[in-house]
Design a protein around this motif. Structure first.
Motif, mmCIF file in Angstrom:
data_model
loop_
_atom_site.group_PDB
_atom_site.id
_atom_site.type_symbol
_atom_site.label_atom_id
_atom_site.label_comp_id
_atom_site.label_asym_id
_atom_site.label_seq_id
_atom_site.Cartn_x
_atom_site.Cartn_y
_atom_site.Cartn_z
ATOM 1 N N GLY A 106 0.781 -1.238 0.000
ATOM 2 C CA GLY A 106 0.000 0.000 0.000
ATOM 3 C C GLY A 106 0.809 1.283 0.000
ATOM 4 O O GLY A 106 0.232 2.373 0.046
ATOM 5 N N ASN A 107 2.147 1.177 -0.052
ATOM 6 C CA ASN A 107 2.920 2.429 0.025
ATOM 7 C C ASN A 107 2.824 3.241 -1.266
ATOM 8 O O ASN A 107 2.826 2.707 -2.367
ATOM 9 C CB ASN A 107 4.389 2.144 0.369
ATOM 10 N N THR A 108 2.800 4.555 -1.080
ATOM 11 C CA THR A 108 2.759 5.518 -2.179
ATOM 12 C C THR A 108 4.200 5.872 -2.567
ATOM 13 O O THR A 108 5.156 5.212 -2.143
ATOM 14 C CB THR A 108 2.035 6.806 -1.735
ATOM 15 N N HIS A 109 4.310 6.951 -3.309
ATOM 16 C CA HIS A 109 5.629 7.479 -3.692
ATOM 17 C C HIS A 109 6.347 8.115 -2.489
ATOM 18 O O HIS A 109 7.509 8.479 -2.595
ATOM 19 C CB HIS A 109 5.419 8.507 -4.809
ATOM 20 N N PHE A 110 5.641 8.260 -1.358
ATOM 21 C CA PHE A 110 6.214 8.879 -0.150
ATOM 22 C C PHE A 110 6.187 7.883 1.022
ATOM 23 O O PHE A 110 5.520 8.136 2.033
ATOM 24 C CB PHE A 110 5.388 10.112 0.247
ATOM 25 N N PRO A 111 6.938 6.786 0.940
ATOM 26 C CA PRO A 111 6.846 5.784 2.014
ATOM 27 C C PRO A 111 7.157 6.352 3.403
ATOM 28 O O PRO A 111 6.576 5.933 4.403
ATOM 29 C CB PRO A 111 7.905 4.749 1.611
ATOM 30 N N PHE A 112 8.067 7.333 3.466
ATOM 31 C CA PHE A 112 8.528 7.933 4.743
ATOM 32 C C PHE A 112 7.465 8.771 5.427
ATOM 33 O O PHE A 112 7.643 9.160 6.583
ATOM 34 C CB PHE A 112 9.771 8.785 4.475
ATOM 35 N N SER A 113 6.377 9.091 4.738
ATOM 36 C CA SER A 113 5.294 9.828 5.407
ATOM 37 C C SER A 113 3.969 9.072 5.308
ATOM 38 O O SER A 113 2.938 9.571 5.750
ATOM 39 C CB SER A 113 5.162 11.251 4.846
ATOM 40 N N ASP A 114 3.996 7.875 4.730
ATOM 41 C CA ASP A 114 2.778 7.055 4.654
ATOM 42 C C ASP A 114 2.341 6.607 6.053
ATOM 43 O O ASP A 114 3.086 6.757 7.032
ATOM 44 C CB ASP A 114 3.050 5.824 3.778
ATOM 45 N N LEU A 115 1.138 6.038 6.114
ATOM 46 C CA LEU A 115 0.585 5.628 7.421
ATOM 47 C C LEU A 115 1.502 4.665 8.164
ATOM 48 O O LEU A 115 1.514 4.637 9.395
ATOM 49 C CB LEU A 115 -0.806 4.985 7.216
ATOM 50 N N ASN A 116 2.252 3.866 7.419
ATOM 51 C CA ASN A 116 3.158 2.885 8.053
ATOM 52 C C ASN A 116 4.603 3.394 8.109
ATOM 53 O O ASN A 116 5.554 2.607 8.067
ATOM 54 C CB ASN A 116 3.091 1.549 7.302
ATOM 55 N N ASN A 117 4.777 4.717 8.231
ATOM 56 C CA ASN A 117 6.141 5.253 8.118
ATOM 57 C C ASN A 117 7.054 4.838 9.270
ATOM 58 O O ASN A 117 8.275 4.828 9.112
ATOM 59 C CB ASN A 117 6.151 6.776 7.913
ATOM 60 N N VAL A 118 6.480 4.466 10.410
ATOM 61 C CA VAL A 118 7.335 3.995 11.509
ATOM 62 C C VAL A 118 7.977 2.653 11.116
ATOM 63 O O VAL A 118 9.174 2.420 11.357
ATOM 64 C CB VAL A 118 6.524 3.872 12.816
ATOM 65 N N GLU A 119 7.190 1.799 10.450
ATOM 66 C CA GLU A 119 7.722 0.529 9.959
ATOM 67 C C GLU A 119 8.782 0.766 8.872
ATOM 68 O O GLU A 119 9.841 0.117 8.858
ATOM 69 C CB GLU A 119 6.567 -0.319 9.393
ATOM 70 N N ILE A 120 8.497 1.709 7.989
ATOM 71 C CA ILE A 120 9.431 2.033 6.899
ATOM 72 C C ILE A 120 10.739 2.592 7.474
ATOM 73 O O ILE A 120 11.842 2.248 7.014
ATOM 74 C CB ILE A 120 8.778 3.054 5.931
ATOM 75 N N ALA A 121 10.611 3.446 8.495
ATOM 76 C CA ALA A 121 11.808 3.990 9.169
ATOM 77 C C ALA A 121 12.594 2.871 9.839
ATOM 78 O O ALA A 121 13.829 2.896 9.868
ATOM 79 C CB ALA A 121 11.399 5.044 10.196
ATOM 80 N N GLY A 122 11.867 1.881 10.352
ATOM 81 C CA GLY A 122 12.526 0.740 10.993
ATOM 82 C C GLY A 122 13.426 -0.010 10.016
ATOM 83 O O GLY A 122 14.530 -0.432 10.363
ATOM 84 N N LEU A 123 12.941 -0.170 8.776
ATOM 85 C CA LEU A 123 13.776 -0.817 7.750
ATOM 86 C C LEU A 123 15.068 -0.035 7.554
ATOM 87 O O LEU A 123 16.165 -0.601 7.468
ATOM 88 C CB LEU A 123 13.031 -0.883 6.410
ATOM 89 N N MET A 124 14.916 1.282 7.493
ATOM 90 C CA MET A 124 16.101 2.135 7.282
ATOM 91 C C MET A 124 17.049 2.045 8.475
ATOM 92 O O MET A 124 18.268 1.924 8.303
ATOM 93 C CB MET A 124 15.643 3.575 7.039
#
Lengths: 364, 364
Positions: free
Chosen positions: A335-353
């Motif tokens: 479900g991620n858009t072109h802005f994964p870092f501000s999407d609803l799951n951005n805490v999870e995305i930040a975790g990957l980073m």
């Protein structure tokens, strides 16, 4: 009932732990230093002599540039250094039509990468590239069209098609979130000049020393170019790089054509290309990117970019580099858009980073 | 040599005290919350229907606004709430040709009002007004001239005349300070519209509730207008207000003419004017403002503004208001430019403001 000292410690630990989720959310950010500056840019001087008596009033009918200077084409940076800071700062660079806001509060009002990584004790530098946002003063003029184009970007940024969200998209359905999202679009103040931009960001790394560059979309390709210019870029985290993939001259792959446009790779001398093999790089792409051609240009552009990114990673890695391409749906993140870092799951995305930074020893 | 416990406590106190100046300088700022948002603004919708297949690619040759929206004319706000925050936030609004940078790091790299007042535990909100800086997306287009005019503003902002600093001016002679100063100038992105601006800032006070407005130069007059619109503005601190002084209709003073221009007061209904008599207001002007006409327009504009501000204060106070005009050289503070809050003595200038807030009970 009696407690011995051990019991009390255990009890206190349990009580503190039960508050930890809420406490983490509201914990203060301790800032050792914060501020802003312009960096890079150039100075234009008009011929003649400035006469402060004749032309020293603000009066558009009697203005003269004679003998005056114009300072422009700098980048603008706001930085925050947290307490007990890690060694390498994160330098965050927005994409096309965007500015530093990209990394701040999300459209639905949650914390963005600025706060998330300050809380992880990384120094955070937010860039406005030359001729954008707070770095609007350029040495070249321009015209601002103010044309309605929200739905164009709704499509290209993969929230959905037209005004319809993709099913399961990681974007709030609160109308205020979309209002905030559209208002973080901002015009180019004068023409985009990649040489001007990469010089200014390179000047930033000259000033602050070693750091990790975090790019998005249009700054993806500019990020590779800046890393070629400046050894202080020790790693790159790139969200959905869109263009300007650099290949060694003679090994430039075919241009990828798609519904609505084409994506051309860029050739550079082998010595420059090799610099990109010396630093770890991770690239993330979100969802709703088709693997085969479709008729919707809003998706097609990213099919081309993801295809090119994979080719690029292969080429860099074959020559000794360390590039990882993560297509989020392939690891089960949907479900991620072109802005994964501000999407609803951005805490999870930040975790990957965060995990990637740790794996590469970049979080000391 | 032997120490008893008392001696050790005294020694420790002495040691800690000797570090206090340095410690104070480097003390961390504890932030409970920080973030950003757009506020106010409007939406334009182009007639027709958007076709995401036909017009969904970023391709300037094939663009169409049909059926698309444009969100613009909002203000942009970055806020920080410190630990143990005082009740009323400070909302800081830049002047002409400037943006939120006005209140951040000074041109010579010291702390500006943002950090100074966070350290005093005030919540701080920094505004970029519509069509400026981070709020560049307007509903009306425009042309950016990129004309050299640094020396014009060097004069109007009273650093000096031409390229020569005034003797004793409170501005660093480090060339990098002037470089940074010129780079904090930024163009208007589309026409300045005072109704658009004051509506957006009023919307901000609707959102955040009661607060203290801090204005500079062009936002001075806009600040009076916004206070007429919104009761949540509980006080105003205004640095060198330049224009748009509001008087009751029928009591508008004569236009003041000066070398290079003229300053016209603005009439408003008595009911609106009376709102300005209900809140405490303090106004500060710096140095090198002549009391009699001179030939230099860069100074003349401020002779007119200071004269008008004194008339305005008399009028407001006669009707029960509480306006104080402080001409800094008259209280022995010399050398200030048009930017007292970022001048070399800005800690002293901030101290005057802190004392005034305390006197008026605005620092609870």
């Amino acid at each position: 009932m009696k407690y011995n000292r051990y019991t009390l410690v255990v009890l206190a630990t349990i009580i503190l732990s039960s508050f930890s989720v809420d406490a983490q959310k509201k914990q203060a950010i301790v800032i050792q230093d914060q501020g802003s500056f312009a960096v890079g840019g150039s100075v234009v001087t008009a011929p003649g002599t400035f006469d402060p008596i004749k032309h020293g009033a603000f009066n558009p009918a009697n203005q003269s540039s004679e003998g005056q200077t114009l300072h422009g084409d700098h980048a603008y940076v706001f930085y925050q250094i947290p307490d007990k800071a890690r060694k390498l700062p994160l330098v965050m660079w927005h994409g096309y039509g965007q500015f530093s806001k990209t990394w701040e509060t999300t459209p639905d009002g949650r914390e963005g990468y600025q706060n998330i990584f300050l809380r992880q004790r990384f120094p955070v530098y937010l860039i406005d590239q030359p001729r954008r946002g707070r770095a609007a003063r350029g040495t070249v003029g321009g015209t601002i069209a103010a044309a309605p184009e929200d739905q164009l970007w709704f499509g290209i940024f993969r929230l959905g098609v037209g005004n319809e969200f993709y099913p399961g998209v990681q974007f709030s359905k609160d109308p205020e979130a979309l209002n905030q999202y559209f208002r973080q679009m901002t015009p180019n103040i004068g023409p985009i000049d990649i040489e001007v931009n990469t010089k200014a960001v390179s000047a930033l790394f000259d000033k602050i020393g070693e750091g990790i560059l975090v790019t998005h979309s249009h700054s993806g390709g500019q990020g590779w170019m800046t890393a070629v210019k400046n050894k202080n870029i020790k790693a790159i985290v790139s969200y959905e790089p869109a263009s300007n993939f650099l290949f060694p001259e003679g090994q430039v792959p075919e241009t990828i054509t798609y519904a609505g446009g084409s994506l051309r790779a860029v050739g550079v001398p082998m010595a420059d290309f090799m610099k990109l093999t010396k630093i770890p790089i991770v690239i993330y792409y979100g969802d709703n990117i088709p693997s085969q051609p479709v008729e919707n240009p809003g998706q097609e552009q990213w099919r081309a970019a993801l295809t090119m990114a994979k080719r690029w990673a292969e080429t860099v890695n074959k020559l000794g580099g360390d590039v990882t391409v993560v297509h989020l749906p392939e690891i089960g993140i949907k479900g991620n858009t072109h802005f994964p870092f501000s999407d609803l799951n951005n805490v999870e995305i930040a975790g990957l980073m965060s995990n990637w930074l740790k794996d590469k020893g970049l979080d000391k």
